[in-house]
Design a protein around this motif. Structure first.
Motif: not given
Length: 390
Positions: A25-27, A173-176, A345-347, A353-358
């Protein structure tokens, strides 16, 4: 009122908070940044991807290196993600005021459009905001706040690449893995949680203005203390901020409880267009609507006033997932998604092409809403579920 810096905290310890994150998840924004090492403090600090794993996990937060760089700097450039929310802008302005109290020259900004959202114009410290075009092209020290990837910095991504040292403060969580020095913890309920700890470690007492920005950040990312990330530690932090002088009813009114009359008319139209698909999202239900630019232009409602529409839509009992497609001023669609917890929904947004949290995520795309929703249905389909012939 006791100063934040007076609290006894063991070295390396800070309030533990668990938000609704999951792996994946995540951005999911941005590209790899070419690694380059620059002299900073007593050692070489890579400002790009060379230190991708340096801050991973709560045990590896680089507090000492961050403090060393900040104390050594005369000027600090702060940047949060584009179209800032309460956590991004509140955290940045709180840190900017704390740095100013230490005698630092502080320049805070975010990429175009450089306009503070209407609901956040109550935040103190906006005198420290600087148009992005006035920032030094290669700042000696830059701090990124609440951005999971360099692309989320918009036009300031290049400044981050050229910075002598880049500290990344984030909770996605998805910080690159960008930035040379990392204060990244996906277990934090908000970036404001990390910023409050950084301010404490800098020895700056909480005053009302600093606390107000932090409270806006925590309240925003916990959904006014409703989301699963609202732990006892989060309430402890909120209590410290109230002790510093924050009036929660005033912050809540600004964030959630006021809008121009035209917004009510736009909301009514959006709810009238809402569609419920009970079989979508693996049978858990999807409710969605659209707000075209023409809808809000007709009522003279700016784009940044639309944040609360998703909260009305997500109340639908028959739908696990709520979606609002909002057309921005550039003709692109910002697709905001919420889940009640059973669907990640993050996944789904990362795959688009986006992201966010669960439970809260988004992506931006072109095209028509009907095609966007088709893509969403596929992204929300459980793994292994066959596509039904049309």
């Amino acid at each position: 009122m006791s100063a934040a810096g007076d609290r006894a905290v063991a070295p390396g310890a800070w309030p533990r908070v668990r938000p609704p994150h999951v792996a994946g998840g995540g951005h999911g924004h941005g590209h790899d940044v070419a690694a380059r090492a620059v002299a900073a403090g007593n050692g070489a600090v890579p400002s790009g991807e060379a230190a991708a794993g340096a801050g991973e996990g709560s045990g590896d937060l680089e507090w000492e290196k961050s403090l060393e760089l900040i104390h050594a700097a005369d000027e600090v450039v702060l940047a949060c993600h584009v179209v800032p929310d309460g956590d991004a802008l509140g955290s940045m302005l709180a840190l900017a005021q704390a740095l100013r109290s230490l005698g630092k020259r502080c320049l805070a900004s975010f990429g175009e459009p450089f306009t503070v959202p209407g609901i956040l114009r109550f935040l103190p410290g906006q005198d420290l905001l600087v148009d992005p075009g006035r920032l030094p092209a290669a700042p000696r020290l830059m701090i990124s706040l609440d951005a999971a990837g360099r692309a989320r910095l918009g036009s300031l991504a290049g400044h981050a690449d050229r910075a002598g040292a880049l500290i990344v403060v984030d909770h996605h969580a998805s910080n690159i893995g960008f930035g040379g020095v990392r204060l990244v913890d996906p277990d934090a309920a908000a970036t404001a949680v990390l910023v409050e700890e950084l301010i404490r470690r800098l020895g700056v007492p909480l005053d009302r203005d600093i606390a107000q920005g932090l409270y806006a950040g925590v309240a925003s990312d916990t959904g006014s203390f409703k989301y699963p990330c609202t732990t006892p530690e989060v309430h402890d932090l909120a209590g410290r901020l109230l002790t510093a002088g924050v009036r929660p009813e005033a912050v809540s009114r600004e964030l959630w409880d006021r809008a121009p009359f035209g917004y009510l008319q736009v909301l009514a139209g959006a709810l009238a267009r809402a569609r419920l698909e009970r079989d979508a999202a693996g049978g858990r239900g999807l409710v969605w609507t659209t707000i075209a630019r023409a809808d809000r232009d007709a009522r003279d409602v700016p784009y940044d006033q639309l944040e609360g529409v998703i909260d009305q839509l997500r109340r639908t009992d028959e739908a696990e997932v709520a979606v609002v497609c909002k057309e921005n001023d550039d003709g692109e669609w910002y697709v905001s998604m919420r889940s009640k917890g059973a669907v990640d929904v993050g996944r789904a947004c990362v795959g688009l092409g986006g992201g966010g949290h669960r439970t809260a995520a988004a992506f931006t795309t072109g095209g028509e809403p009907s095609g966007i929703i088709d893509r969403l249905r596929g992204a929300l389909r459980p793994s292994g579920e066959a596509v039904r012939p049309s």
